[in-house]
Write a protein that holds these residues in place. Structure first.
Motif, PDB file in Angstrom:
ATOM      1  N   SER A   1       0.818  -1.217   0.000  1.00 19.06           N
ATOM      2  CA  SER A   1       0.000   0.000   0.000  1.00 19.06           C
ATOM      3  C   SER A   1       0.847   1.259   0.000  1.00 19.06           C
ATOM      4  CB  SER A   1      -0.933   0.003   1.218  1.00 19.06           C
ATOM      5  OG  SER A   1      -1.544   1.256   1.393  1.00 19.06           O
ATOM      6  N   TYR A   2       1.908   1.274   0.796  1.00 13.56           N
ATOM      7  CA  TYR A   2       2.719   2.485   0.925  1.00 13.56           C
ATOM      8  C   TYR A   2       3.368   2.862  -0.403  1.00 13.56           C
ATOM      9  CZ  TYR A   2       6.503   5.579   2.461  1.00 13.56           C
ATOM     10  OH  TYR A   2       7.375   6.644   2.591  1.00 13.56           O
ATOM     11  N   VAL A   3       4.096   1.937  -1.016  1.00  9.63           N
ATOM     12  CA  VAL A   3       4.811   2.293  -2.247  1.00  9.63           C
ATOM     13  C   VAL A   3       3.842   2.487  -3.410  1.00  9.63           C
ATOM     14  CG1 VAL A   3       5.279  -0.068  -3.057  1.00  9.63           C
ATOM     15  CG2 VAL A   3       6.859   1.792  -3.628  1.00  9.63           C
ATOM     16  N   ARG A   4       2.748   1.763  -3.408  1.00  5.90           N
ATOM     17  CA  ARG A   4       1.745   1.976  -4.452  1.00  5.90           C
ATOM     18  C   ARG A   4       1.195   3.403  -4.373  1.00  5.90           C
ATOM     19  NH1 ARG A   4      -1.279  -2.425  -3.580  1.00  5.90           N
ATOM     20  NH2 ARG A   4      -2.635  -1.384  -2.085  1.00  5.90           N
ATOM     21  N   THR A   5       0.928   3.854  -3.165  1.00  6.52           N
ATOM     22  CA  THR A   5       0.428   5.216  -2.971  1.00  6.52           C
ATOM     23  C   THR A   5       1.517   6.235  -3.273  1.00  6.52           C
ATOM     24  OG1 THR A   5      -1.052   4.386  -1.241  1.00  6.52           O
ATOM     25  CG2 THR A   5      -0.696   6.760  -1.323  1.00  6.52           C
ATOM     26  N   LEU A   6       2.743   5.934  -2.854  1.00  6.57           N
ATOM     27  CA  LEU A   6       3.864   6.851  -3.090  1.00  6.57           C
ATOM     28  C   LEU A   6       4.093   7.068  -4.582  1.00  6.57           C
ATOM     29  CD1 LEU A   6       6.103   8.440  -1.569  1.00  6.57           C
ATOM     30  CD2 LEU A   6       7.556   6.406  -1.820  1.00  6.57           C
ATOM     31  N   ILE A   7       4.035   5.996  -5.347  1.00  3.69           N
ATOM     32  CA  ILE A   7       4.256   6.099  -6.790  1.00  3.69           C
ATOM     33  C   ILE A   7       3.092   6.819  -7.474  1.00  3.69           C
ATOM     34  CG2 ILE A   7       4.401   4.734  -8.915  1.00  3.69           C
ATOM     35  CD1 ILE A   7       6.074   2.696  -7.309  1.00  3.69           C
ATOM     36  N   ALA A   8       1.881   6.600  -6.973  1.00  3.66           N
ATOM     37  CA  ALA A   8       0.711   7.207  -7.597  1.00  3.66           C
ATOM     38  C   ALA A   8       0.581   8.695  -7.290  1.00  3.66           C
ATOM     39  CB  ALA A   8      -0.552   6.483  -7.144  1.00  3.66           C
TER      40      ALA A   8
ATOM     41  N   ARG B   1      11.381  -1.386   3.292  1.00 10.35           N
ATOM     42  CA  ARG B   1      12.295  -2.181   2.481  1.00 10.35           C
ATOM     43  C   ARG B   1      11.648  -2.514   1.136  1.00 10.35           C
ATOM     44  NH1 ARG B   1      17.338  -2.522   2.361  1.00 10.35           N
ATOM     45  NH2 ARG B   1      17.413  -2.804   4.637  1.00 10.35           N
ATOM     46  N   TYR B   2      10.414  -2.919   1.180  1.00  9.58           N
ATOM     47  CA  TYR B   2       9.681  -3.233  -0.043  1.00  9.58           C
ATOM     48  C   TYR B   2       9.587  -1.992  -0.926  1.00  9.58           C
ATOM     49  CZ  TYR B   2       5.900  -5.012  -3.020  1.00  9.58           C
ATOM     50  OH  TYR B   2       5.151  -5.419  -4.091  1.00  9.58           O
ATOM     51  N   ALA B   3       9.289  -0.842  -0.318  1.00  7.17           N
ATOM     52  CA  ALA B   3       9.160   0.396  -1.077  1.00  7.17           C
ATOM     53  C   ALA B   3      10.475   0.797  -1.734  1.00  7.17           C
ATOM     54  CB  ALA B   3       8.664   1.515  -0.166  1.00  7.17           C
ATOM     55  N   LEU B   4      11.563   0.685  -0.986  1.00  9.52           N
ATOM     56  CA  LEU B   4      12.870   1.051  -1.544  1.00  9.52           C
ATOM     57  C   LEU B   4      13.212   0.168  -2.739  1.00  9.52           C
ATOM     58  CD1 LEU B   4      15.488   2.645  -1.518  1.00  9.52           C
ATOM     59  CD2 LEU B   4      16.369   1.065   0.241  1.00  9.52           C
ATOM     60  N   ASP B   5      12.988  -1.118  -2.609  1.00 12.22           N
ATOM     61  CA  ASP B   5      13.278  -2.029  -3.718  1.00 12.22           C
ATOM     62  C   ASP B   5      12.459  -1.668  -4.954  1.00 12.22           C
ATOM     63  OD1 ASP B   5      15.070  -3.422  -2.167  1.00 12.22           O
ATOM     64  OD2 ASP B   5      13.676  -5.037  -1.650  1.00 12.22           O
ATOM     65  N   ARG B   6      11.172  -1.341  -4.751  1.00  7.84           N
ATOM     66  CA  ARG B   6      10.312  -1.035  -5.898  1.00  7.84           C
ATOM     67  C   ARG B   6      10.670   0.302  -6.531  1.00  7.84           C
ATOM     68  NH1 ARG B   6      10.000  -5.902  -4.182  1.00  7.84           N
ATOM     69  NH2 ARG B   6       8.613  -7.114  -5.527  1.00  7.84           N
ATOM     70  N   LEU B   7      11.077   1.266  -5.716  1.00  9.03           N
ATOM     71  CA  LEU B   7      11.510   2.544  -6.283  1.00  9.03           C
ATOM     72  C   LEU B   7      12.768   2.365  -7.136  1.00  9.03           C
ATOM     73  CD1 LEU B   7      10.985   5.184  -3.443  1.00  9.03           C
ATOM     74  CD2 LEU B   7       9.589   4.813  -5.484  1.00  9.03           C
ATOM     75  N   VAL B   8      13.689   1.541  -6.659  1.00 13.21           N
ATOM     76  CA  VAL B   8      14.913   1.298  -7.425  1.00 13.21           C
ATOM     77  C   VAL B   8      14.591   0.590  -8.739  1.00 13.21           C
ATOM     78  CG1 VAL B   8      17.107   0.063  -7.440  1.00 13.21           C
ATOM     79  CG2 VAL B   8      16.403   1.318  -5.403  1.00 13.21           C
ATOM     80  N   LEU B   9      13.635  -0.325  -8.705  1.00 10.64           N
ATOM     81  CA  LEU B   9      13.231  -1.003  -9.932  1.00 10.64           C
ATOM     82  C   LEU B   9      12.635  -0.021 -10.937  1.00 10.64           C
ATOM     83  CD1 LEU B   9      11.527  -4.277  -8.629  1.00 10.64           C
ATOM     84  CD2 LEU B   9      13.691  -4.106  -9.867  1.00 10.64           C
TER      85      LEU B   9
END
Length: 250
Positions: free
Chosen positions: A114-121, A206-214
Motif C-alpha cells: 500500500s505504501y509504495v503503491r500510494t507513493l508512486i501514484a 524495504r519493499y518500497a525502496l526495492d520497488r523505487l529502485v526497480l
C-alpha cells in the motif's frame, strides 16, 4: 480489507452509531507533533462506539481514567500505527477504527504494497522526491522510538504498581479488580501493537525502496538504505517491556 470493512460495519451497528466511511476519512488526520487531530469523531463518537463494540466481543474495557502517561502513550502510538501517507485514505480509516476499538486489531493489517503503491501514484516534481519522502518517513519513525518506549516503560511500571495495590487493598470489589486487569490489558495491547507496527514499517520501507529502485533508480537510494539500517538497528536493540495480557494479542 473487505473483511475488515464488514467487521467495521458490524461493530458500528453494534454500537448503535451510523458512522459513514466518508465521515471517518477525516478522523485519521494528523495534528500537532504526529498526534491525531482533535475532533468530536476522534475524541468522543468513535471511542464510545469502540467501547461498546469491544465489550460485545468480550474484550476487557476499563472505566478507569487514564493517567498522564497513558494519555501520552496513546498520543505517541498514533503516529506509529497510522499509515504514514495521508493519501492512504482507506487504510488510515481502518486503522482509526482499530485504534478506537470499533474493529479488533487483529482484523486490520495494512498490506506492505500500500505504501509504495500510494507513493508512486502521488504526483511529485521528480522521482528523487519520492526517495526523499521515504527517507523522511523512516527518520520520523526512528525519532518516535525513544519517546514511545520511554513512556511505555513508565506505563508498565504504573501497571505493576496498580497490580500490587490491587493485591493488598482491603475489601477490593470485583468491579475494581476487573477495571485494574482491563487497563493493564489495554496498555499491554497498545505496546505490543506499536512494536508490531514498527516491525511492519521496516518490511514496508524495504519493499518500497526495492520497488523505487526497480522503477526509478536514483543515487538517493543509498541515503535511504542508511536510514533504514538505522531504524532496524535501533529496533533490534529494544528489550521487551512485558508480556501483553488479555485477548488483545494483535
Amino acid at each position: 480489507m473487505i473483511d475488515a470493512l464488514r467487521t467495521a460495519t458490524s461493530g458500528a451497528r453494534t454500537a448503535g452509531l451510523a458512522l459513514s466511511l466518508a465521515a471517518l476519512g477525516a478522523c485519521a488526520q494528523t495534528g500537532d507533533f504526529g498526534r491525531p487531530a482533535p475532533g468530536v469523531i476522534n475524541d468522543a463518537l468513535l471511542p464510545a462506539a469502540g467501547g461498546v463494540a469491544a465489550r460485545t466481543r468480550g474484550e476487557p474495557v476499563s472505566s478507569y481514567r487514564l493517567t498522564d502517561d497513558e494519555v501520552e502513550l496513546r498520543n505517541l502510538a498514533w503516529g506509529v500505527v497510522m499509515p504514514p501517507l495521508p493519501e492512504q485514505t482507506l487504510e488510515r480509516t481502518l486503522v482509526e477504527l482499530a485504534r478506537t476499538r470499533v474493529l479488533p486489531v487483529d482484523r486490520v493489517r495494512v498490506e506492505k504494497e500500500s505504501y509504495v503503491r500510494t507513493l508512486i501514484a502521488t504526483p511529485y516534481r521528480s522521482s528523487g522526491a519520492r526517495y526523499a519522502r521515504l527517507k523522511a518517513d523512516i527518520e520520523a519513525d526512528v525519532a518516535r522510538i525513544e519517546p514511545f518506549f520511554s513512556t511505555a516503560a513508565r506505563v508498565a511500571a504504573g501497571d505493576r504498581a496498580r497490580d500490587r495495590a490491587a493485591a493488598r487493598v482491603p475489601e477490593l470489589r470485583p468491579d475494581e479488580r476487573a477495571n485494574v486487569d482491563a487497563r493493564i490489558d489495554e496498555n499491554g495491547l497498545l505496546i505490543a501493537w506499536v512494536r508490531l507496527s514498527f516491525d511492519e514499517r521496516v518490511v514496508t520501507y524495504r519493499y518500497a525502496l526495492d520497488r523505487l529502485v526497480l522503477e526509478t533508480p536514483d543515487p538517493a537510494a543509498v541515503a535511504v538504505e542508511a536510514s533504514l539500517s538505522t531504524l532496524e538497528r535501533v529496533l533490534a536493540s529494544l528489550r521487551p517491556i512485558g508480556k501483553p495480557r488479555g485477548v488483545f494479542k494483535g
